[in-house]
Design an enzyme around this catalytic site. Sequence first.
Site, PDB file in Angstrom:
ATOM      1  N   ARG A 298      99.345 103.130  48.355  1.00  0.00           N
ATOM      2  CA  ARG A 298     100.498 103.465  47.507  1.00  0.00           C
ATOM      3  C   ARG A 298     101.116 104.874  47.744  1.00  0.00           C
ATOM      4  NH1 ARG A 298     104.162 101.650  43.351  1.00  0.00           N
ATOM      5  NH2 ARG A 298     104.749 103.496  42.398  1.00  0.00           N
TER       6      ARG A 298
ATOM      7  N   GLU B  26      71.678  96.462  24.598  1.00  0.00           N
ATOM      8  CA  GLU B  26      70.367  96.743  24.997  1.00  0.00           C
ATOM      9  C   GLU B  26      70.212  98.119  24.898  1.00  0.00           C
ATOM     10  OE1 GLU B  26      68.488  94.643  28.133  1.00  0.00           O
ATOM     11  OE2 GLU B  26      70.370  93.176  28.163  1.00  0.00           O
TER      12      GLU B  26
ATOM     13  N   THR C  73      68.688  90.639  17.688  1.00  0.00           N
ATOM     14  CA  THR C  73      69.774  91.380  16.880  1.00  0.00           C
ATOM     15  C   THR C  73      69.963  90.386  15.669  1.00  0.00           C
ATOM     16  OG1 THR C  73      70.471  92.700  18.926  1.00  0.00           O
ATOM     17  CG2 THR C  73      72.051  92.277  16.902  1.00  0.00           C
TER      18      THR C  73
ATOM     19  N   ILE D 252      73.910  86.793  20.200  1.00  0.00           N
ATOM     20  CA  ILE D 252      72.861  86.372  21.275  1.00  0.00           C
ATOM     21  C   ILE D 252      73.462  85.676  22.478  1.00  0.00           C
ATOM     22  CG2 ILE D 252      70.894  84.938  21.452  1.00  0.00           C
ATOM     23  CD1 ILE D 252      70.736  87.283  19.290  1.00  0.00           C
ATOM     24  N   THR D 253      73.308  86.619  23.456  1.00  0.00           N
ATOM     25  CA  THR D 253      73.791  86.076  24.871  1.00  0.00           C
ATOM     26  C   THR D 253      73.205  85.043  25.546  1.00  0.00           C
ATOM     27  OG1 THR D 253      74.022  88.563  25.241  1.00  0.00           O
ATOM     28  CG2 THR D 253      74.331  87.130  27.166  1.00  0.00           C
TER      29      THR D 253
HETATM   30  N1  COS Z   1      57.247 100.394  24.674  1.00  0.00           N
HETATM   31  C1  COS Z   1      55.988 100.281  24.183  1.00  0.00           C
HETATM   32  N2  COS Z   1      55.953 100.628  22.910  1.00  0.00           N
HETATM   33  C2  COS Z   1      56.843 101.558  22.219  1.00  0.00           C
HETATM   34  C3  COS Z   1      58.056 101.788  22.860  1.00  0.00           C
HETATM   35  C4  COS Z   1      58.272 101.277  24.107  1.00  0.00           C
HETATM   36  N3  COS Z   1      59.535 101.232  24.951  1.00  0.00           N
HETATM   37  N4  COS Z   1      58.758 102.589  21.943  1.00  0.00           N
HETATM   38  C5  COS Z   1      58.040 102.765  20.791  1.00  0.00           C
HETATM   39  N5  COS Z   1      56.899 102.067  21.190  1.00  0.00           N
HETATM   40  C6  COS Z   1      55.812 101.932  20.062  1.00  0.00           C
HETATM   41  C7  COS Z   1      55.500 103.313  19.524  1.00  0.00           C
HETATM   42  O1  COS Z   1      54.389 103.952  20.266  1.00  0.00           O
HETATM   43  C8  COS Z   1      54.967 103.015  18.184  1.00  0.00           C
HETATM   44  O2  COS Z   1      53.564 102.625  18.296  1.00  0.00           O
HETATM   45  P1  COS Z   1      52.349 102.781  17.062  1.00  0.00           P
HETATM   46  O3  COS Z   1      53.022 102.150  16.070  1.00  0.00           O
HETATM   47  O4  COS Z   1      51.195 102.245  17.635  1.00  0.00           O
HETATM   48  O5  COS Z   1      52.476 104.282  17.083  1.00  0.00           O
HETATM   49  C9  COS Z   1      55.776 101.743  17.679  1.00  0.00           C
HETATM   50  O6  COS Z   1      56.268 101.332  18.940  1.00  0.00           O
HETATM   51  C10 COS Z   1      56.929 102.087  16.891  1.00  0.00           C
HETATM   52  O7  COS Z   1      57.656 103.269  17.468  1.00  0.00           O
HETATM   53  P2  COS Z   1      58.637 103.904  16.706  1.00  0.00           P
HETATM   54  O8  COS Z   1      58.118 104.148  15.111  1.00  0.00           O
HETATM   55  O9  COS Z   1      59.147 105.125  17.614  1.00  0.00           O
HETATM   56  O10 COS Z   1      59.815 102.919  16.221  1.00  0.00           O
HETATM   57  P3  COS Z   1      61.358 103.207  15.816  1.00  0.00           P
HETATM   58  O11 COS Z   1      61.614 102.112  14.737  1.00  0.00           O
HETATM   59  O12 COS Z   1      61.281 104.771  15.154  1.00  0.00           O
HETATM   60  O13 COS Z   1      62.200 102.970  16.749  1.00  0.00           O
HETATM   61  C11 COS Z   1      63.347 103.061  18.922  1.00  0.00           C
HETATM   62  C12 COS Z   1      62.336 103.447  18.061  1.00  0.00           C
HETATM   63  C13 COS Z   1      64.882 103.925  18.444  1.00  0.00           C
HETATM   64  C14 COS Z   1      63.274 103.614  20.321  1.00  0.00           C
HETATM   65  C15 COS Z   1      63.736 101.390  18.789  1.00  0.00           C
HETATM   66  O14 COS Z   1      64.145 101.309  17.485  1.00  0.00           O
HETATM   67  C16 COS Z   1      64.910 101.113  19.751  1.00  0.00           C
HETATM   68  O15 COS Z   1      64.807 100.991  21.025  1.00  0.00           O
HETATM   69  N6  COS Z   1      65.903 100.556  19.170  1.00  0.00           N
HETATM   70  C17 COS Z   1      67.168  99.944  19.776  1.00  0.00           C
HETATM   71  C18 COS Z   1      67.101  98.577  19.900  1.00  0.00           C
HETATM   72  C19 COS Z   1      67.842  97.909  20.616  1.00  0.00           C
HETATM   73  O16 COS Z   1      68.135  98.269  22.035  1.00  0.00           O
HETATM   74  N7  COS Z   1      68.658  96.703  20.292  1.00  0.00           N
HETATM   75  C20 COS Z   1      69.772  96.324  21.023  1.00  0.00           C
HETATM   76  C21 COS Z   1      69.059  95.176  21.356  1.00  0.00           C
HETATM   77  S1  COS Z   1      70.300  94.150  22.542  1.00  0.00           S
HETATM   78  S2  COS Z   1      68.991  92.759  23.167  1.00  0.00           S
END
Ligand code: COS
Length: 384
Positions: A268, A363, A126, A157-158
């Site tokens: 209670r 996450e 992040t 960053i935890t």
């Molecule tokens: N595992 C493996 N591959 C994945 C995947 C997964 N869980 N999710 C997506 N992909 C792949 C897709 O298939 C795509 O592959 P190609 O480029 O080969 O077609 C690629 O990754 C990009 O996927 P996409 O275009 O769907 O990405 P987006 O940017 O639209 O985002 C989400 C997808 C919303 C699912 C992602 O950005 C997400 O999970 N964000 C949250 C992040 C998060 O949790 N942050 C907090 C961190 S706390 S440590």
Amino acid sequence: MDFDLTREQLMIRDAVREFTEREIMPKARHVDETGEFPTDTFRKMGELGLMGIPFAEEDGGAGGDSVSAALAVEEVARGCGSTALAYSAHMGLGCAPIAMFGNAEHKQRFLKPAASGEYMGAFALTEPHAGSDAGSTRTTARLEGNSWVINGSKMWITNAPVAGHIIVTARTDSDKGKRGISAIIVPRATPGMTFGKHELKMGLRGSVSTAIALEDVRVPRENLLGERGAGFKQFLQVLDGGRIGIGAMAIGLAQAAYEAAKSYAKEREAFGKPIGAYESVSNMIADMAVGLDAARLLVYRAAWLKDLGRPYVREAAIAKLYASEIGEKTCRDAIQVFGGYGYSQEFPVERLYRDQRLLTIGEGTSEILRVVIGRYDLGSFVGN
Ligand code: COS
């Protein structure tokens, strides 16, 4: 169909439960009040072989499975949310990427000490401008001779300041979008890496989450984790596993709230009988039990699928979404059962509520998880 845990899974659950009740629970209030990181607890957990449950024994782990790791996180969370978050982030984010994508040398140099409990691990994804939209990473890493030179900043960053290594995601190819992000392992005390202050948070105060500034941080070229440019997909896969850990944490906190509310409802009295004898209260207790049961089944199913090597992206998202939302409701209702006392720091339910509140955010927010599930079910998503 078999809903029973194996003998090994039960042994791990019971060992962690016993340790939690003896060592973690009595310190939980102090950890929350002071924000002190429970270093000593993790040293003891390392001695018991609990810091690398799902990793191979030759890599310093216990050779257990993902179900066991989820059970362990759940038990620790029942005792102390701060300790559980640091623990879950250590295994799920600090160690797992190396187990999944690291080569033999990475495992020997970084996974082994972390999984065996010599030190904590962390994962820096992040950034101030990139949370849910993690693909918009601005941190860069350029090759200079045989070194990566990293510049940028990370946020929330935890474990960062207590970690022995931090896996940093950075843009290694500026013109390749999401395919230009890579993950690089940065060891502790590498010059140029500095940490922000221990953030004052609503809950989980003993888990240290800080900003990181990276200014010309140099690490050997070999510290690249997996393929150059594979970082985006790697971290989505890592987060899928991490979400099982957060789901497990939500269950543990909710379990503690449920137990506290149940015993208070029996003790209670109001209008001449225990408050649990009134349907308004016993219904709340019953709803807590239903939510907990459902959340547990979802979290264990996601971990079980992971252990079988079957797809679990959607199931991990469902588990984390449901467990964190029902967990929050459970903690909220526990305060309601306690009435005015629930709002006071005299009883643990207000801490549980504050700790639980993060879990619909970290996450993968509930909103992002709904995006993942929706895309999956509508057929426009390809995951693991
Ligand atoms: N595992 C493996 N591959 C994945 C995947 C997964 N869980 N999710 C997506 N992909 C792949 C897709 O298939 C795509 O592959 P190609 O480029 O080969 O077609 C690629 O990754 C990009 O996927 P996409 O275009 O769907 O990405 P987006 O940017 O639209 O985002 C989400 C997808 C919303 C699912 C992602 O950005 C997400 O999970 N964000 C949250 C992040 C998060 O949790 N942050 C907090 C961190 S706390 S440590």
